[in-house]
Every structure is written in structure tokens, then in C-alpha cells.
Scaffold this motif. Sequence first.
Motif, short mmCIF file in Angstrom:
data_model
loop_
_atom_site.label_atom_id
_atom_site.label_comp_id
_atom_site.label_asym_id
_atom_site.label_seq_id
_atom_site.Cartn_x
_atom_site.Cartn_y
_atom_site.Cartn_z
N GLU A 198 0.86 -1.17 -0.10
CA GLU A 198 -0.08 0.12 0.16
C GLU A 198 0.82 1.47 0.23
OE1 GLU A 198 -4.11 1.23 2.25
OE2 GLU A 198 -2.67 0.81 3.45
N GLY A 199 0.56 2.21 -0.84
CA GLY A 199 1.28 3.44 -0.85
C GLY A 199 1.98 3.42 -2.36
N TRP A 200 2.07 4.94 -2.71
CA TRP A 200 2.81 4.96 -4.07
C TRP A 200 4.17 4.74 -3.88
CZ3 TRP A 200 6.98 8.12 -4.38
CH2 TRP A 200 7.45 8.84 -3.34
N ASP A 201 4.89 4.61 -2.82
CA ASP A 201 6.33 4.13 -2.78
C ASP A 201 6.55 2.85 -2.28
OD1 ASP A 201 7.04 5.09 0.69
OD2 ASP A 201 5.06 4.62 -0.31
N LYS A 202 5.52 2.06 -2.45
CA LYS A 202 5.48 0.48 -1.85
C LYS A 202 4.99 -0.25 -3.07
CE LYS A 202 6.90 1.21 2.34
NZ LYS A 202 6.97 2.63 2.44
N VAL A 203 3.94 0.11 -3.69
CA VAL A 203 3.52 -0.68 -4.88
C VAL A 203 4.47 -0.90 -5.97
CG1 VAL A 203 1.59 -0.77 -6.59
CG2 VAL A 203 1.12 -0.15 -4.31
N ARG A 204 4.78 -2.25 -6.26
CA ARG A 204 5.66 -2.39 -7.37
C ARG A 204 5.51 -4.08 -7.52
NH1 ARG A 204 9.28 -2.22 -3.03
NH2 ARG A 204 10.76 -3.69 -2.95
N ALA A 205 5.71 -4.67 -8.71
CA ALA A 205 5.49 -5.90 -9.27
C ALA A 205 7.06 -6.55 -8.35
CB ALA A 205 5.37 -6.21 -10.51
N SER A 206 6.92 -7.20 -7.46
CA SER A 206 8.10 -8.04 -6.98
C SER A 206 7.72 -9.51 -6.34
CB SER A 206 8.30 -7.22 -5.79
OG SER A 206 9.43 -7.80 -5.14
N ALA A 207 8.66 -10.43 -6.65
CA ALA A 207 8.75 -11.43 -6.22
C ALA A 207 9.38 -11.84 -4.81
CB ALA A 207 9.33 -12.55 -7.01
N ALA A 208 9.68 -10.92 -4.21
CA ALA A 208 10.54 -10.80 -2.83
C ALA A 208 9.33 -10.56 -1.73
CB ALA A 208 11.45 -9.72 -2.85
N THR A 209 9.51 -11.54 -0.76
CA THR A 209 8.66 -11.53 0.27
C THR A 209 8.83 -10.03 1.01
OG1 THR A 209 10.21 -12.52 1.85
CG2 THR A 209 8.59 -13.86 0.71
N SER A 210 9.86 -9.55 0.94
CA SER A 210 10.25 -8.24 1.91
C SER A 210 9.53 -6.85 1.08
CB SER A 210 11.70 -8.07 1.68
OG SER A 210 12.24 -8.01 0.53
N ALA A 211 8.88 -7.35 0.02
CA ALA A 211 8.29 -6.09 -0.71
C ALA A 211 6.88 -5.89 -0.33
CB ALA A 211 8.23 -6.37 -2.09
N TYR A 212 6.52 -7.08 0.47
CA TYR A 212 4.93 -6.88 1.11
C TYR A 212 4.99 -6.51 2.64
CZ TYR A 212 4.38 -8.79 -3.46
OH TYR A 212 4.41 -9.08 -4.87
N ALA A 213 4.16 -5.62 2.72
CA ALA A 213 4.12 -5.28 4.38
C ALA A 213 3.05 -6.18 5.12
CB ALA A 213 3.92 -3.92 4.64
N TYR A 214 2.25 -6.46 4.43
CA TYR A 214 0.74 -7.38 5.10
C TYR A 214 0.55 -8.52 4.64
CZ TYR A 214 0.26 -2.42 5.76
OH TYR A 214 0.39 -1.01 6.08
N TRP A 215 0.34 -9.49 5.58
CA TRP A 215 0.26 -10.90 5.11
C TRP A 215 -1.27 -11.59 5.53
CZ3 TRP A 215 3.32 -13.48 1.88
CH2 TRP A 215 4.75 -12.90 1.42
N GLY A 216 -1.67 -12.36 4.91
CA GLY A 216 -2.72 -13.30 5.59
C GLY A 216 -2.35 -14.51 6.29
N GLN A 217 -2.94 -15.43 6.80
CA GLN A 217 -2.73 -16.46 7.50
C GLN A 217 -2.65 -17.61 6.78
OE1 GLN A 217 -1.96 -16.68 10.95
NE2 GLN A 217 -1.92 -14.69 10.79
N GLY A 218 -3.17 -17.63 5.57
CA GLY A 218 -3.02 -18.68 4.51
C GLY A 218 -4.27 -19.72 4.32
N THR A 219 -4.19 -20.41 3.41
CA THR A 219 -5.20 -21.15 3.11
C THR A 219 -4.45 -22.46 2.36
OG1 THR A 219 -7.47 -21.57 2.07
CG2 THR A 219 -6.00 -20.26 0.69
N GLN A 220 -5.04 -23.55 2.84
CA GLN A 220 -4.16 -25.00 2.50
C GLN A 220 -4.76 -25.46 1.09
OE1 GLN A 220 -1.49 -26.47 4.03
NE2 GLN A 220 -1.40 -27.68 1.99
N VAL A 221 -3.82 -25.69 0.23
CA VAL A 221 -4.08 -26.28 -1.09
C VAL A 221 -3.30 -27.70 -1.15
CG1 VAL A 221 -4.33 -26.17 -3.65
CG2 VAL A 221 -4.74 -24.31 -2.25
N THR A 222 -4.12 -28.78 -1.45
CA THR A 222 -3.74 -30.07 -1.48
C THR A 222 -4.10 -30.72 -2.59
OG1 THR A 222 -3.49 -30.32 1.04
CG2 THR A 222 -3.22 -32.49 -0.18
N VAL A 223 -3.12 -31.16 -3.59
CA VAL A 223 -3.33 -31.73 -4.72
C VAL A 223 -2.97 -33.17 -4.70
CG1 VAL A 223 -2.93 -31.33 -7.37
CG2 VAL A 223 -3.11 -29.41 -5.90
N SER A 224 -3.80 -33.97 -4.85
CA SER A 224 -3.69 -35.42 -4.81
C SER A 224 -3.41 -35.96 -6.15
CB SER A 224 -4.93 -36.31 -4.43
OG SER A 224 -6.17 -36.11 -5.08
N SER A 225 -2.54 -37.04 -6.23
CA SER A 225 -2.14 -37.55 -7.53
C SER A 225 -2.94 -38.82 -7.90
CB SER A 225 -0.62 -37.91 -7.54
OG SER A 225 -0.32 -38.82 -6.35
#
Length: 127
Positions: free
Chosen positions: A100-127
Motif C-alpha cells: 500500500e502506498g505510491w512508494d511501496k506498490v511494485r511488481a516483486s517476487a520478494a517477500t520483503s516487498a510486502y508489508a501485510y500478510w494473511g494467515q494462509g489457506t491450504q491447497v492439497t493436490v492429490s495424484s
Amino acid sequence: QVQLVESGGRLVQAGGSLTLSCTASNRTSTEFAMGWFRQAPGKERDFVAHINFGTGTPYYGDSVRDRFTISRDNSKNTVHLQMNSLKPEDSALYHCAAQEGWDKVRASAATSAYAYWGQGTQVTVSS
């Protein structure tokens, strides 16, 4: 402070499809972006996709580029991740993240570029 809540994770068979969603609350800026990361047990958190809420421009990790699609609903502060042709190696805890913010928004693969995180949702793919 932005808060994120993911949903949609479940058990699915290989080759199937699944859509994850993440809704942000307490957003205060028009400059906003969200992304998805995933983390399998014992592995690092890997980048999946990012989208700029203003432009709608997506950015994908190499392993999902031709199978996953990220989209956003600005009116609902929600991002979706449509996952097709799922493979067992896609199994992971999927986390939503935000910038969030003009100085923060950028396309990035780095976790450090994101200030806010959710708890997660589990995806399981069975073979």
C-alpha cells in the motif's frame, strides 16, 4: 493496518482447478497491490503472482505462468487466483500479501516487498 483473509483452499485432484480469494480490510490508499505466495512444508515461501489494483497489470512466477490467473475486484478489495491444471507440486499453504502506498506498490517476487500478510489457506493436490 491492512488485514487480509484468504479463502478457497481445499483438497483437489491433479488436473483439476481451484480458485482462491483474499479480501483486504482497512485499505486507505488508492495505490494498492496484492500478491500470492505459497509455502510447502520444509521449503521457502515462493512467489506465485502479483497484481496492481490500479492498472490491473499481473505478474507471475515462472512455475505458474501458463496455468494460474490473478485478478482483482477493486470495489470489494478482493484478489482471486484461478488455478488450472493443478499438480501435486502445487500443494502448499497459500498466503495473500499486500502493498500500500505510491512508494511501496511494485511488481516483486520478494517477500520483503510486502508489508501485510494473511494467515494462509491450504491447497492439497492429490495424484
